[in-house]
Design an enzyme around this catalytic site. Structure first.
Site, PDB file in Angstrom:
ATOM      1  N   LYS A 292       0.931  -1.116  -0.089  1.00  0.00           N
ATOM      2  CA  LYS A 292      -0.046   0.081   0.380  1.00  0.00           C
ATOM      3  C   LYS A 292       0.502   1.150  -0.073  1.00  0.00           C
ATOM      4  CE  LYS A 292      -4.208  -1.708   1.290  1.00  0.00           C
ATOM      5  NZ  LYS A 292      -3.595  -3.180   2.187  1.00  0.00           N
TER       6      LYS A 292
ATOM      7  N   SER B 193       1.956  -9.469  -0.789  1.00  0.00           N
ATOM      8  CA  SER B 193       1.274  -8.384  -0.344  1.00  0.00           C
ATOM      9  C   SER B 193       1.443  -7.561   0.459  1.00  0.00           C
ATOM     10  CB  SER B 193       0.015  -8.044  -0.616  1.00  0.00           C
ATOM     11  OG  SER B 193      -0.642  -9.518   0.352  1.00  0.00           O
TER      12      SER B 193
ATOM     13  N   GLU C 191      -9.847   6.129   3.260  1.00  0.00           N
ATOM     14  CA  GLU C 191     -10.642   5.228   3.713  1.00  0.00           C
ATOM     15  C   GLU C 191      -9.874   4.481   3.941  1.00  0.00           C
ATOM     16  OE1 GLU C 191     -10.404   5.205   0.292  1.00  0.00           O
ATOM     17  OE2 GLU C 191      -9.870   3.465   0.131  1.00  0.00           O
TER      18      GLU C 191
HETATM   19  C1  LIG Z   1      -5.002  -3.889   1.316  1.00  0.00           C
HETATM   20  C2  LIG Z   1      -4.376  -5.119   1.168  1.00  0.00           C
HETATM   21  C3  LIG Z   1      -4.760  -6.454  -0.008  1.00  0.00           C
HETATM   22  C4  LIG Z   1      -6.022  -5.679  -0.206  1.00  0.00           C
HETATM   23  O1  LIG Z   1      -5.465  -4.840  -1.534  1.00  0.00           O
HETATM   24  P1  LIG Z   1      -5.954  -4.871  -3.377  1.00  0.00           P
HETATM   25  O2  LIG Z   1      -6.154  -3.815  -3.535  1.00  0.00           O
HETATM   26  O3  LIG Z   1      -6.315  -6.029  -4.391  1.00  0.00           O
HETATM   27  O4  LIG Z   1      -3.784  -5.261  -3.266  1.00  0.00           O
HETATM   28  C5  LIG Z   1      -4.097  -7.411  -0.426  1.00  0.00           C
HETATM   29  N1  LIG Z   1      -2.466  -7.612   0.578  1.00  0.00           N
HETATM   30  C6  LIG Z   1      -2.210  -6.615   1.378  1.00  0.00           C
HETATM   31  C7  LIG Z   1      -1.320  -7.325   2.385  1.00  0.00           C
HETATM   32  C8  LIG Z   1      -3.197  -5.679   2.021  1.00  0.00           C
HETATM   33  O5  LIG Z   1      -2.879  -4.876   3.084  1.00  0.00           O
END
Ligand SMILES: *Cc1c(COP(=O)(O)O)cnc(C)c1O
Length: 401
Positions: A104, A387, A126
């Site tokens: 993010k 992620s 948000e």
């Molecule tokens: C917010 C989040 C996601 C999901 O968001 P996307 O916009 O689909 O990437 C996935 N993994 C983590 C660690 C997150 O914090």
């Protein structure tokens, strides 16, 4: 029996993952469904972003922030022991190693820099679990901006640590008491608040959702994941390219950013959704939060609340570009249960010494399942975006294990 490929067309599809078409559309999806004052504000954001994105000075400033503050480039890690067990070659793009612990920060640093360039003094955001809120508060502090974060009252109760973290970073956290008091309502409230504050505030959307230009802009800000991974694959892999590119999908920003780096290659894209938040897999056409896309709905067309053990996947829809990639057959979307995700998190911890975010564990759960049932042929090379890190999920895991 004839083998029927789940990919309806051979990848790549020419022209995918470029700019959206007229009126901010990806095929039938996207657009700018907002009150007139926000349509004008979105137009300003689009113009500013186009100009900034074409300006080597802006690109250079962002690249430097990503390097010295967020810790980029992130490594591409071979998952050696797990690969041996699964019979595939799995490489992990390590967004868990960025500052604040997920992808993010890539998007938020870009939008914060853009807001400062536009002369805005405040970021509005948000947040559901608080991950995007914490990233926004972090970028605001770094660039000397104010931050106002809208968060559902129920999420505030569930995520007290992230609420405290945002306040520690100097952000104002505004409880949202309407509707189900979760992410969907927080997003509506943030947009409503922006209507009266477009002159001095930038709305920092957290995924590839919302009115044009957000889905496109956020994907461009996240494509650093895919571009880096592409260069790293060229250096590390015998063929230079993975056979499959896999990522989890909430709104779809880490997946879109990863896919974008491989859009012109034959790599097959897989987006993995939570069983209870499967907008791309099971959503129907609708309009929410400024864009036309696929959303979970009941028989009357009311948006249904999503449920997932991974807070970041707890969104009832998916970004418009993913809906389009699905229609084209360029990407495939699959679902994974909470149990499979927890199992995958545990397996990665025990084989590779990495505790993933439960969101990322969804992507891994599909890799594990597909390696077992032939969905991934033996010997395939798989690039998976990890992620985020699992620290935020430790108490959830502690209750379950
Ligand atoms: C917010 C989040 C996601 C999901 O968001 P996307 O916009 O689909 O990437 C996935 N993994 C983590 C660690 C997150 O914090």
């Amino acid at each position: 029996m004839r083998y029927v490929s789940p990919w309806r067309e051979a990848a790549p599809v020419a022209g995918t993952m470029g700019e959206p078409g007229a009126r901010g559309r990806f095929g039938d999806y996207g657009g700018r469904y907002a009150p007139e004052s926000l349509v004008e504000a979105c137009r300003e954001v689009e113009e500013a972003f186009r100009e900034a994105w074409a300006d080597p000075g802006f690109r250079g400033d962002l690249a430097e922030l990503l390097a010295v503050h967020a810790g980029r480039p992130t490594p591409l890690t071979p998952a050696r022991r797990l690969s041996r067990e699964l019979g595939v070659r799995l490489w992990l793009k390590r967004e868990d190693l960025t500052h604040t612990g997920s992808h993010k920060i890539n998007n938020v640093l870009g939008q914060a820099l853009l807001a400062a360039r536009m002369g805005r003094r405040r970021l509005i955001a948000e947040t559901g679990a608080g991950q995007h809120g914490v990233a926004t508060a972090t970028a605001a502090a770094l660039l000397g901006l104010e931050a106002t974060v809208f968060m559902g009252e129920r999420d505030i109760e569930r995520q007290d640590l992230n609420v405290f973290r945002m306040r520690l970073l100097g952000a104002e956290v505004v409880p949202v008491t309407t509707g189900s008091r979760t992410l969907k309502d927080a997003t509506s409230e943030a947009m409503r608040h922006w209507v009266g504050a477009t002159g001095d505030s930038h709305y920092c959307v957290g995924s590839v959702i919302g009115p044009d230009p957000y889905p496109w802009m956020v994907r461009e800000l996240q494509r650093v994941i895919g571009d880096e991974a592409r260069a790293q694959c060229a250096a590390e892999l015998r063929t230079g390219l993975p056979d499959h590119v896999v990522a989890c999908v909430g709104g779809g920003s880490n997946a879109a950013g990863t896919f974008a780096g491989f859009a012109d290659t034959p790599a097959r894209f897989v987006g993995v959704e939570a069983e209870g938040g499967a907008g791309a897999s099971r959503g129907r056409l609708g309009v929410l939060h400024g864009c036309r896309s696929l959303f979970l709905q009941d028989g009357d067309g009311q948006i249904v609340e999503a449920h997932s053990i991974a807070a970041g996947l707890d969104y009832p829809g998916v970004g418009p570009e993913h809906a389009h990639l699905r229609d084209l057959g360029r990407a495939r979307y699959v679902t994974v249960t909470d149990e499979e995700a927890v199992g995958a998190a545990l397996r990665l911890a025990r084989t590779e010494g990495i505790v993933p975010a439960l969101e990322s564990a969804h992507a891994l759960a599909w890799v594990i399942r597909a390696a077992g049932d032939g969905g991934l042929p033996a010997g395939s090379t798989v690039l998976m975006t990890l992620s985020g890190r699992g620290d935020k999920d430790i108490s959830t895991l502690k209750e379950l294990l």
